[in-house]
Design an enzyme around this catalytic site. Sequence first.
Site, PDB file in Angstrom:
ATOM      1  CG  ASP A 337      -1.902   0.973   1.317  1.00  0.00           C
ATOM      2  OD1 ASP A 337      -2.776   1.213   0.139  1.00  0.00           O
ATOM      3  OD2 ASP A 337      -2.064   1.574   2.162  1.00  0.00           O
ATOM      4  CG  ASP A 533      -1.440   2.322   7.415  1.00  0.00           C
ATOM      5  OD1 ASP A 533      -2.421   1.462   7.132  1.00  0.00           O
ATOM      6  OD2 ASP A 533      -1.301   3.504   7.245  1.00  0.00           O
ATOM      7  CG  ASP A 537      -3.657  -0.770   4.676  1.00  0.00           C
ATOM      8  OD1 ASP A 537      -3.915  -1.110   5.897  1.00  0.00           O
ATOM      9  OD2 ASP A 537      -2.811  -0.307   4.288  1.00  0.00           O
TER      10      ASP A 537
HETATM   11  P1  ADP Z   1      -4.040   5.085  -0.479  1.00  0.00           P
HETATM   12  O1  ADP Z   1      -4.025   4.511   0.903  1.00  0.00           O
HETATM   13  O2  ADP Z   1      -3.400   4.222  -1.583  1.00  0.00           O
HETATM   14  O3  ADP Z   1      -3.696   6.477  -0.578  1.00  0.00           O
HETATM   15  P2  ADP Z   1      -7.140   5.380  -0.262  1.00  0.00           P
HETATM   16  O4  ADP Z   1      -7.971   4.332  -0.715  1.00  0.00           O
HETATM   17  O5  ADP Z   1      -6.890   5.512   1.068  1.00  0.00           O
HETATM   18  O6  ADP Z   1      -5.626   5.014  -0.996  1.00  0.00           O
HETATM   19  O7  ADP Z   1      -7.447   6.750  -0.750  1.00  0.00           O
HETATM   20  C1  ADP Z   1      -7.295   7.024  -2.292  1.00  0.00           C
HETATM   21  C2  ADP Z   1      -7.569   8.389  -2.403  1.00  0.00           C
HETATM   22  O8  ADP Z   1      -8.820   8.686  -2.045  1.00  0.00           O
HETATM   23  C3  ADP Z   1      -6.519   9.302  -1.851  1.00  0.00           C
HETATM   24  O9  ADP Z   1      -5.532   9.378  -2.772  1.00  0.00           O
HETATM   25  C4  ADP Z   1      -7.398  10.832  -2.064  1.00  0.00           C
HETATM   26  O10 ADP Z   1      -7.395  11.424  -3.157  1.00  0.00           O
HETATM   27  C5  ADP Z   1      -8.893  10.273  -1.513  1.00  0.00           C
HETATM   28  N1  ADP Z   1      -9.164  10.306  -0.217  1.00  0.00           N
HETATM   29  C6  ADP Z   1      -9.469   9.201   0.553  1.00  0.00           C
HETATM   30  N2  ADP Z   1      -9.783   9.720   1.966  1.00  0.00           N
HETATM   31  C7  ADP Z   1      -9.807  11.139   1.703  1.00  0.00           C
HETATM   32  C8  ADP Z   1     -10.083  12.266   2.725  1.00  0.00           C
HETATM   33  N3  ADP Z   1     -10.447  11.725   3.961  1.00  0.00           N
HETATM   34  N4  ADP Z   1      -9.816  13.429   2.322  1.00  0.00           N
HETATM   35  C9  ADP Z   1      -9.618  13.582   1.020  1.00  0.00           C
HETATM   36  N5  ADP Z   1      -9.338  12.667   0.017  1.00  0.00           N
HETATM   37  C10 ADP Z   1      -9.360  11.475   0.349  1.00  0.00           C
HETATM   38 MG    MG Z   2      -3.518   3.524   3.039  1.00  0.00          MG
END
Ligand code: ADP
Ligand code: MG
Length: 638
Positions: A337, A533, A537
């Site tokens: 991740d 982490d 995930d």
């Molecule tokens: P990763 O862990 O690979 O970054 P996530 O699934 O956690 O993937 O998040 C994917 C995308 O969703 C982020 O890159 C962001 O653009 C958006 N995102 C997720 N949660 C938030 C949040 N709380 N505020 C703003 N953007 C978010």
């Molecule tokens: Mg993550």
Amino acid sequence: MITSTLTSIHHHSAPPLTLSPALKTAVLLTTLTLLGLLAGLTGQHLLHQPALTWAGYLTAFLAGGIPAGREALHALFTAHKLDVDLLMVLAALGAASIGQTADGATLLFLFSLSNTLQDWALGRTSSAIQSLITLNPEGATVRRAGTERWCTLDELQVGDLLIVKPGERVAADARVTRGQTSVDESSITGESVPVDKAPGSALASGTVNLNGSVEAQVLRPAGDSTLARLVALMEQAQTQKSRTESITERWESPYAMTVLALVPAVFALLHLGFGLNVTEAWVRAMTFMVVASPCAVVISTPAVMLSAMAAAARAGVLFKSSAALDALGGVQTIAFDKTGTLTQARMTLTHVTAPDKPAALALAAGLEVHSEHPIAQAIVTAAREQGLTPVTVTGAQAVPGQGLEARLPGGRIVWAGNLRLAARHGAALSAAQHTVLDDLSRQGSSSVIVGAGQDVLGLMGVADALRPGSRAALNALKGSGVAHRVMLTGDREEVARSVAAQVGLTEYRAGLLPEDKLRLIAELPGPVAMVGDGVNDAPALARADLGIAVASGTDVALESADVILMRSDLSTLAGAVRLARAARRTVILNLSFAFAVILLVAPLAVAGRIPLPLGVLAHEGGTVIVVLMGLRLLRFRL
Ligand code: ADP
Ligand code: MG
């Protein structure tokens, strides 16, 4: 009996030389068996004293046979399992029944000696968890209503103010409220570099305060501390069997039964078929029973697994079961991740584009206070630093992999997230706004779009630093035999490319929704390990053949993964893979060796080429060698 080491305790204090009570008894009984055997031999061959002979051999049989015999009978009657140890006792009795008492006593002595050696060897892997439990102090100084007093661990309550003086161990997981110090966290992470603590930092129970005196507020009851959970976890880990272990265990009883059934067959063959006299045929049958017993086969795997798990724990890698260790040894693909795993997830706001920047930031912060995503903390912190009050919103809801949405008091929908989320709300970005996002991505910054209904109110960029050592860790992994290393992220293509290039990964998949990550994990060449982490995930960690969680500081997501890297970086990953592979190789080597000894010696026993004592020596010697082969892994450095 079987527990494992955790932490670097070995560095601080040598493992105790005192024997456990069970081991003391075993040593005593083995000595007694030897003395009985020697007395019997003296009486029989030197002094020709029947009384001494009988007393001696009887002592040897009782001291050498009863402990194993009792356990074997217990297994037979409660679990209806035929324990291999029973075969040893039966063989000794069988030898005695035809007057070969000395051979029977020798058998029991060697058997008892080898069991004691095994217990000692396996005990070495278990001594440290004991020290771990004693890492917890008995109590702590607490300030309540202005007065300081000493509290036992049970009396500690969440919210209490601990006073931790230099040299003291922290009694419970707590957060520093006053003072500065550095702390030795090696009991948790295996890493002996002191960690600086200031107001706001987390203190883990069992860690040692090195210099300053600090006040800290108790976060969790002492029984729920990270340390307590680790101890529980390590204890539980021992009860989970690896695949080879469960296979050998399932076969132990039928195999022992087969050997037992073959004994009359061997006897009949030699006596009736080859015309040997009863005594000779019977001795050979007994020798066959001993050498054909799979004692070495049974202990082959656990001896390796326990040592490897102990060595790993000392370096701060916790395997929740030997099955996890086994699985890591065969992993073909490791998926990472991005956020919080390759990067620190300590993001900072680097950029805001908006007609009214303070208003956009205050709204974004109002939304993000409800989110646990690393992006959220960057925005909330930045807003606070600029003296902005986060806008109050209600009904905040996370949209996984996109962002989050909520309502203003007036009922209007507001949101913060990526392009997908914007599209979901029917918000279209202008060409200029797209250019801003592209520029941010090219610099490796993630972006957040803030909007209300269909209106875009602002664009923000947040940057994340790599975890120190990510690149070196991935480099080290190249040589470890894991064929594919892939980064998975919900972030945009350009950001993914930039991070992948920085850490030296050639494969990455970007723009993934959480369900895409799950699908990919199933599609990648397996077995697949997922490194995350454990914070957001957990589903991916659970879906993978093996979930590996990187602890972020002292907040450890213990539940979601099969393997936990206690250091908050990936530095131990490649070593863990090498260790797991070494464990696999050793198990295979052990099993081949154990079976080879049986295949080689059993026919010799039937052919009468091996006297009973020598057969016993070969058999027990093989068992000890297999255990020592496992013990070698205790010295493995990750
Ligand atoms: P990763 O862990 O690979 O970054 P996530 O699934 O956690 O993937 O998040 C994917 C995308 O969703 C982020 O890159 C962001 O653009 C958006 N995102 C997720 N949660 C938030 C949040 N709380 N505020 C703003 N953007 C978010
Ligand atoms: Mg993550």
